[in-house]
Design an enzyme around this catalytic site. Structure first.
Site, PDB file in Angstrom:
ATOM      1  N   ASP A   1      30.771  39.277  39.033  1.00 51.11           N
ATOM      2  CA  ASP A   1      29.981  38.298  38.278  1.00 51.11           C
ATOM      3  C   ASP A   1      28.604  38.292  38.958  1.00 51.11           C
ATOM      4  OD1 ASP A   1      28.665  36.091  37.310  1.00 51.11           O
ATOM      5  OD2 ASP A   1      30.415  34.772  37.350  1.00 51.11           O
TER       6      ASP A   1
ATOM      7  N   GLU B   1      31.593  28.778  47.857  1.00 50.21           N
ATOM      8  CA  GLU B   1      31.624  28.875  46.392  1.00 50.21           C
ATOM      9  C   GLU B   1      32.911  28.164  45.966  1.00 50.21           C
ATOM     10  OE1 GLU B   1      32.911  29.309  43.334  1.00 50.21           O
ATOM     11  OE2 GLU B   1      32.891  31.505  43.166  1.00 50.21           O
TER      12      GLU B   1
ATOM     13  N   HIS C   1      31.602  34.207  34.902  1.00 51.82           N
ATOM     14  CA  HIS C   1      33.061  34.256  34.711  1.00 51.82           C
ATOM     15  C   HIS C   1      33.644  32.866  34.487  1.00 51.82           C
ATOM     16  CE1 HIS C   1      33.167  33.045  38.912  1.00 51.82           C
ATOM     17  NE2 HIS C   1      34.464  32.843  38.813  1.00 51.82           N
TER      18      HIS C   1
ATOM     19  N   GLU D   1      40.457  23.396  40.380  1.00 49.91           N
ATOM     20  CA  GLU D   1      40.948  23.967  41.643  1.00 49.91           C
ATOM     21  C   GLU D   1      40.892  22.940  42.782  1.00 49.91           C
ATOM     22  OE1 GLU D   1      39.390  27.909  42.651  1.00 49.91           O
ATOM     23  OE2 GLU D   1      38.925  28.246  40.538  1.00 49.91           O
TER      24      GLU D   1
HETATM   25  C1  LIG Z   1      36.113  30.998  44.600  1.00 49.59           C
HETATM   26  S1  LIG Z   1      36.684  31.870  45.956  1.00 49.59           S
HETATM   27  C2  LIG Z   1      35.175  32.310  46.757  1.00 49.59           C
HETATM   28  C3  LIG Z   1      35.315  33.474  47.697  1.00 49.59           C
HETATM   29  C4  LIG Z   1      34.028  33.910  48.359  1.00 49.59           C
HETATM   30  N1  LIG Z   1      33.428  32.841  49.104  1.00 49.59           N
HETATM   31  C5  LIG Z   1      33.051  34.406  47.338  1.00 49.59           C
HETATM   32  O1  LIG Z   1      32.076  33.727  47.073  1.00 49.59           O
HETATM   33  O2  LIG Z   1      33.270  35.481  46.786  1.00 49.59           O
HETATM   34  C6  LIG Z   1      37.305  30.568  46.954  1.00 49.59           C
HETATM   35  C7  LIG Z   1      38.044  31.036  48.185  1.00 49.59           C
HETATM   36  O3  LIG Z   1      38.312  29.897  48.986  1.00 49.59           O
HETATM   37  C8  LIG Z   1      39.622  29.980  49.502  1.00 49.59           C
HETATM   38  N2  LIG Z   1      40.068  28.602  49.731  1.00 49.59           N
HETATM   39  C9  LIG Z   1      40.297  27.646  48.808  1.00 49.59           C
HETATM   40  N3  LIG Z   1      40.625  26.491  49.382  1.00 49.59           N
HETATM   41  C10 LIG Z   1      40.600  26.713  50.718  1.00 49.59           C
HETATM   42  C11 LIG Z   1      40.848  25.895  51.848  1.00 49.59           C
HETATM   43  N4  LIG Z   1      41.197  24.618  51.703  1.00 49.59           N
HETATM   44  N5  LIG Z   1      40.722  26.450  53.076  1.00 49.59           N
HETATM   45  C12 LIG Z   1      40.376  27.759  53.214  1.00 49.59           C
HETATM   46  N6  LIG Z   1      40.152  28.584  52.181  1.00 49.59           N
HETATM   47  C13 LIG Z   1      40.248  28.068  50.947  1.00 49.59           C
HETATM   48  C14 LIG Z   1      40.413  30.709  48.436  1.00 49.59           C
HETATM   49  O4  LIG Z   1      41.559  31.330  48.957  1.00 49.59           O
HETATM   50  C15 LIG Z   1      39.380  31.691  47.910  1.00 49.59           C
HETATM   51  O5  LIG Z   1      39.443  32.926  48.572  1.00 49.59           O
END
Ligand SMILES: C[S@@+](CC[C@H](N)C(=O)[O-])C[C@H]1O[C@@H](n2cnc3c(N)ncnc32)[C@H](O)[C@@H]1O
Length: 536
Positions: free
Chosen positions: A160, A253, A411, A262
């Site tokens: 994206d 993000e 996305h 989420e």
């Molecule tokens: C939307 S993705 C963004 C990934 C990356 N930062 C990017 O911009 O491409 C969110 C990520 O946060 C992780 N995540 C969500 N909640 C979390 C938490 N409470 N602690 C650690 N990681 C978390 C998810 O597993 C996921 O890989």
């Protein structure tokens, strides 16, 4: 007490009235002893034994049995949920003051060893049940982190280009916010934002990621050696991990469909409270949910027709109609995710601001937004269209990432809540209502929407409500509608100009600039299809 503890800590040696090894018969082994703290740990010497009892601060458990009697156990292995102890001694102190001092010194010593171990930029993870586990169903979080643990889903977000390009631009245009600073990447995924922060000159980046993706992030970061030495990947939830230092800036993000899906914004806010220095920066700092009523006869008919199946009275000899009403409501309880033509909007949009730097985590459990619009055309209103944007409030450049209809597609697409009972409005008529979002433990929200059209023409001064329509939807179960934006202007009765962005009604007074968009190629269709599944 403070003084005697200080003295004891400088010369940490305790004469013991008696020590007995729990593995031996009590009568045979009890004898005076000495407890000595040194660089190797704690040694308890037993006069009748040559070999001292060696205690590791990470595994020792000390229990007070009476004011002068304690039991000291060393953890061995775990069997099921039970911990087995490999060795233990009972210690009799000469008096209760020495007993209390010994307990204080052991506590302090354990604390220091734990802190030292966290100091190697490795971070540590607490083992107690976290805030995350308290509020999220384990089956939901298991699926969620399984999803993000797969490279194809991270690739989909990386592809994206509107999203990733805006993050890249926002970070690199604001180098002054990153140079020499400690950064925490909240939910690092593939580690891409950590790498951007390191490119912008961060002193050190802690990339915290809960899913198995943390291993791939390590690999990706190691493969970029000029940046790798300034990035540490920590596998764990931001709610649980301990970091060796505070952060000057958080990058993340955390946005889902409708911004809040989420429930990762809550983790972002928890990370702020746990890791960020006072007045530290957050990238992004602010999010806005934009809303406007829309008309879309095709979409309405499409959804209503899905339930037609249940109107058959002779389905292999079975009358299906008793379930028609339930099926009909079921289809209308799914918010629609797709990219729509902004000309479907029938009033200027309004927005609700969420300030990530100030909001309390609990305030995200329930979001209540009063609605008010003035219809620009006379038409049927089929529901409420929503999208969001976020602000990177850099010291050098302010940049918005927008998911608005008519802007380059992301996305996230847009979201529409469709009423099973449309309402009619005239041009200039006021539409009021409420969008009420209530968080649930499957990492999403129940949406309650009400739209009302006020009395128009003669009798309006009495202020009576003419029509009201309500619906309840589950943000966790959207209908992903895989159509391309269509030209609706001729087919549907509406004005031809988009009504978004520049005509926002400010319901909260905020001095925020209008979106600035990075023009990037939009998603390819495979990525589009896959990306819709992000709404896990
Ligand atoms: C939307 S993705 C963004 C990934 C990356 N930062 C990017 O911009 O491409 C969110 C990520 O946060 C992780 N995540 C969500 N909640 C979390 C938490 N409470 N602690 C650690 N990681 C978390 C998810 O597993 C996921 O890989």
């Amino acid at each position: 007490m403070e003084e005697s503890l200080g003295q004891k800590w400088k010369q940490p040696e305790f004469a013991l009235a008696s020590v007995s090894d729990l593995s031996l018969a009590p009568s045979s082994s009890a004898s005076p002893g000495i407890a000595r703290f040194n660089s190797d740990g704690l040694q308890i010497h037993h006069q009748s034994h040559q070999i001292p009892f060696n205690v590791d601060p990470r595994t020792v458990q000390l229990f007070k049995v009476s004011p002068v009697l304690s039991v000291c156990l060393v953890e061995g292995s775990d069997v099921g949920k039970k911990t087995l102890y490999s060795r233990g001694v009972t210690i009799q102190f000469r008096n209760d003051e020495e007993s209390a001092a010994f307990h204080c010194v052991v506590q302090q010593w354990k604390k220091e060893v734990n802190a030292q171990e966290g100091n190697g930029r490795n971070g540590t993870i607490t083992t107690s049940k976290s805030k995350f586990d308290d509020k999220i169903e384990s089956s939901s979080s298991k699926m969620y982190f399984h999803y993000y643990g797969q490279l194809l889903h991270q690739q989909n977000m990386l592809q994206d280009y509107v999203r990733t390009g805006t993050y890249h631009a926002a970070v690199l245009e604001n180098r002054t916010d990153f140079i020499g600073r400690v950064v925490v990447d909240v939910g690092a995924g593939s580690g891409i934002l950590s790498l951007f922060a390191a490119q912008a000159g961060a002193k050190h980046v802690y990339a915290v990621e809960a899913s198995e993706m943390a291993e791939y992030a390590r690999k990706l970061i190691a493969g970029n050696p000029t940046l790798a030495q300034r990035i540490t990947v920590i596998k764990g939830k931001v709610e649980d991990v301990e970091l060796p230092e505070k952060a000057d800036i958080l990058i993340s993000e955390p946005m889902g469909t409708l911004l809040v899906n989420e429930r990762m914004l809550e983790s972002y806010v928890i990370a702020r409270d746990r890791f960020l220095v006072p007045a530290g920066k957050m990238f992004p700092a602010v999010g806005r949910i934009h809303m406007a009523p829309f008309t879309d006869e095709y979409l309405f008919i499409e959804i209503a027709n899905k339930a037609l199946f249940w109107q058959q009275q002779n389905y292999y000899g079975v009358d299906l109609t008793p379930l028609h009403g339930t099926a009909f409501q079921g289809y209308f309880s799914q918010p629609v995710v797709d990219a729509f033509d902004p000309r479907l909007l029938i009033a200027p949009s309004m927005f609700h601001v969420i300030d990530f730097t100030k909001i309390k985590e609990e305030e995200l459990y329930e979001i209540d937004i009063p609605l008010r619009f003035i219809a620009s055309v006379g038409t049927r209103v089929h529901g409420l269209a929503c999208w969001f944007d976020v602000l990177f409030d850099g010291s050098t450049v302010q940049r918005w990432l927008t998911t608005a209809p008519g802007s380059p597609t992301t996305h996230w697409y847009q979201l529409r809540c469709v009423l099973s009972q449309p309402i009619y409005v005239m041009a200039g008529q006021e539409i009021t209502g409420r969008l009420h979002l209530i968080a649930h433990n499957a990492q999403s929200y129940t949406i309650y929407l009400t739209l009302s059209a006020k009395m128009w023409g003669p009798g309006a001064e009495q202020g009576g409500i003419l029509q009201t329509s309500s619906c309840k939807l589950d943000l966790k179960e959207p209908y992903y509608r895989m159509s391309q934006p269509q030209a609706y202007a001729l087919a549907q009765d509406q004005q031809s100009q988009p009504l978004i962005q520049t005509q926002d009604i400010h319901i909260q007074s905020q001095d925020l600039d209008e979106p600035e968009i990075v023009q990037q190629p939009s998603l390819n269709s495979c990525a589009q299809i896959d990306s819709l599944m992000r709404n896990v």
